[in-house]
Scaffold this motif. Sequence first.
Motif, short mmCIF file in Angstrom:
data_model
loop_
_atom_site.label_atom_id
_atom_site.label_comp_id
_atom_site.label_asym_id
_atom_site.label_seq_id
_atom_site.Cartn_x
_atom_site.Cartn_y
_atom_site.Cartn_z
N ARG A 393 0.82 -1.36 0.37
CA ARG A 393 0.13 -0.12 0.65
C ARG A 393 1.01 1.17 -0.20
NH1 ARG A 393 -3.39 -0.25 5.61
NH2 ARG A 393 -4.01 1.56 4.48
N LEU A 394 0.33 2.43 -0.11
CA LEU A 394 1.07 3.80 -0.39
C LEU A 394 1.49 4.41 1.00
CD1 LEU A 394 -0.85 5.64 -2.59
CD2 LEU A 394 1.08 4.69 -2.98
N LEU A 395 2.74 4.16 0.98
CA LEU A 395 2.80 5.21 2.56
C LEU A 395 1.72 5.95 2.92
CD1 LEU A 395 4.99 5.62 5.13
CD2 LEU A 395 6.27 6.70 4.13
N CYS A 396 1.22 6.82 2.18
CA CYS A 396 0.32 7.94 2.98
C CYS A 396 -0.65 7.77 3.18
CB CYS A 396 0.12 9.14 1.28
SG CYS A 396 -0.18 8.44 0.06
N ASP A 397 -1.45 6.33 2.27
CA ASP A 397 -2.80 5.63 3.04
C ASP A 397 -2.30 5.08 4.52
OD1 ASP A 397 -3.89 6.24 1.00
OD2 ASP A 397 -3.10 4.41 -0.47
N HIS A 398 -1.18 4.73 4.46
CA HIS A 398 -1.17 4.11 6.27
C HIS A 398 -0.95 5.02 7.38
CE1 HIS A 398 0.25 0.03 5.89
NE2 HIS A 398 0.14 0.29 4.56
N ARG A 407 -8.55 9.29 6.00
CA ARG A 407 -8.94 10.14 4.54
C ARG A 407 -7.69 10.79 4.40
NH1 ARG A 407 -12.57 11.30 8.26
NH2 ARG A 407 -11.18 12.91 9.27
N THR A 408 -6.57 9.97 2.69
CA THR A 408 -5.83 10.45 2.05
C THR A 408 -5.49 11.95 1.79
OG1 THR A 408 -4.94 8.30 1.78
CG2 THR A 408 -3.47 9.49 0.92
N THR A 409 -7.07 12.62 1.45
CA THR A 409 -6.39 13.99 0.58
C THR A 409 -6.86 15.15 2.32
OG1 THR A 409 -9.25 13.33 0.25
CG2 THR A 409 -7.81 13.50 -1.76
N THR A 410 -7.55 14.08 3.33
CA THR A 410 -6.90 14.96 4.21
C THR A 410 -6.01 15.54 5.05
OG1 THR A 410 -9.61 14.47 4.49
CG2 THR A 410 -8.07 15.77 6.71
N LEU A 411 -5.22 14.19 5.23
CA LEU A 411 -3.67 14.60 4.80
C LEU A 411 -3.17 15.17 3.78
CD1 LEU A 411 -0.74 13.78 6.34
CD2 LEU A 411 -1.12 11.43 4.70
#
Length: 601
Positions: A393-398, A407-411
Amino acid sequence: MTAPVTTEHSTTEHGTTEHGSAEGKLVVRVLSALLREDVVGLRTRSTVVERPDGRWLRLPVGAADGAPGDDDALLLPVGDDGYQCELAARLPLLQRESDGARFLTCDAILATLAQLADPTDRAGFDAFAEECRQTLVTVRLHDATRDEAATGLTGRYGSSPAAWTGLAGGLAHDTLAARLDHPVYPTGRGRLGLTDDQLRLYAPEFHPTLALRTLALPRDAVTVQGPDTWLSPSAAGLPELEGTHLALPVHPLTFGAPLMEALRATGLEGRAVLAERAHPEVVPTLSMRTVALTSDPALHLKLPLATATLGLRNRRTIKPGTLVDGAAGQRLIETVIAREPRFRETILHADETRYAHAGHELLAVLCRRYPAGLDNAVVLPMAALLSRAPDGRLLCDHLAERFYGGRTTTLLDAVLTLLFDWQTTLFGYGIALESHQQNISLVLDEHAHRPRLRLLLKDNDGPRINTARMRSALGQQAPDPAEFDDARIFGDSDGPVVDLFTTITVHLCAGAYAFGLARHGRAPLDVLLRLVRDRLGEAVARLGTGPGEPGNVLRRQVLDAARLPVKAMVSAGTLLTKERSGAADINKHYTTGPNYLLPGV
């Protein structure tokens, strides 16, 4: 417009590669970069040809046999891009019009394009071909060791990268980032001259532990900034030299022939003492030449390497003047933060005021100390956000799952809000930092039962500063340009500051993530680009938008500009000499590209 070209004639293939292979992907990245930088006129000398499978560019190259009136051409299939260039290369790659010959490998493509270049530039094409070969070897090595690396990280740090905390855990995030392509430079994973074995022993993507070597030099030959206790010969097993010498740590890759050459060049060959003991034990960070002590991961040593990345001329040595500039840049940032209270808790900075050198770019070291109190925070370079975690998985999703309700877009929103607030504030002082994805780390933890995001900065030796705007904003607190070594840092206009702000903060630290997350299906591209524009617009509005005010400059030259500056990294870094490119600084040499922030683009 030239009529579409048929393919009824026979086809010759120069080089072979599978389109989905490591080489096939690299070829598309290389061709797209050459198109973006308009190498041999690929972008500006070509005409558009519409074919059943889409658009192609036709670049006239003259007659294949020299016969007058029988012009040949190269044909390049392209598709929409929008990130720093309107178009990008696509399959089935470069072809010759006259006989349908296809050029499928980097070697074949660069050899063909070199024939269209000025003869004085052809050595640069050969050098870039070698860069491509080196990168391909590295990428294949990464592919072959993906499972091995993932197993090693999870065994040492745990299965969830969102729980890899502290500066020790940050080294694991560096390993993930090192296996990801650079968002712009096509051969970013290559390191010139290093073998597979050397990469395994010293490169961050393999997360090795290594021991440094030590070189004791007479005190009178060494320039030291700050206390010199960390340069004690006794710690290296040379107590007899205490008081007369200082001990510089040396990277193992520099310890042999490159080091001896540096000692001869400085006249120190007969006065230097090489310690037999290998010490201390370290782990490489994302930059590879910077290593963290295993006994104290908050202490990093930046050491010169006799290699190059992101271009033949982008050597990984350390010019002594950059140490001076880094410390002066740090002082300037601290001055701004002291005047802007809202950043005192959100913008952190590594201390880079301790360094030593012996007047040579291979005889230098920076001692970087990170701030305390980060043991329970997740610390990762921005460059790692789109990397693959061990589970694929993408690190940003973790990270989004742990801190932002999945919510990756919130990050991304949180990152952009703080990033733009900080960088536009600096612009108001006439300052732009070369704080790209590797030089900014995200610090994520919980504070008062809410997620907290901070930015951690390092390596501020290459800013651009509008002297007049800085002096107007800081008054007597403005530093004297004489405190810096590189005269190119200072100027009397906003132009170079805008260029650096745009190419680093906007393109690499914002736009790259909008396009990247869209490519991974996290949100539509228009939604993500609107988020970037909105957050940048809000930050710009805080600066004031009257005539001459910094907010007005950023609105006109970034938010509402028809085109934006784009780094021409391949041209300045490898293809062209400085005399041919005219680049005063190979990392700040530009062409232009579309403004993807414009509404409706």
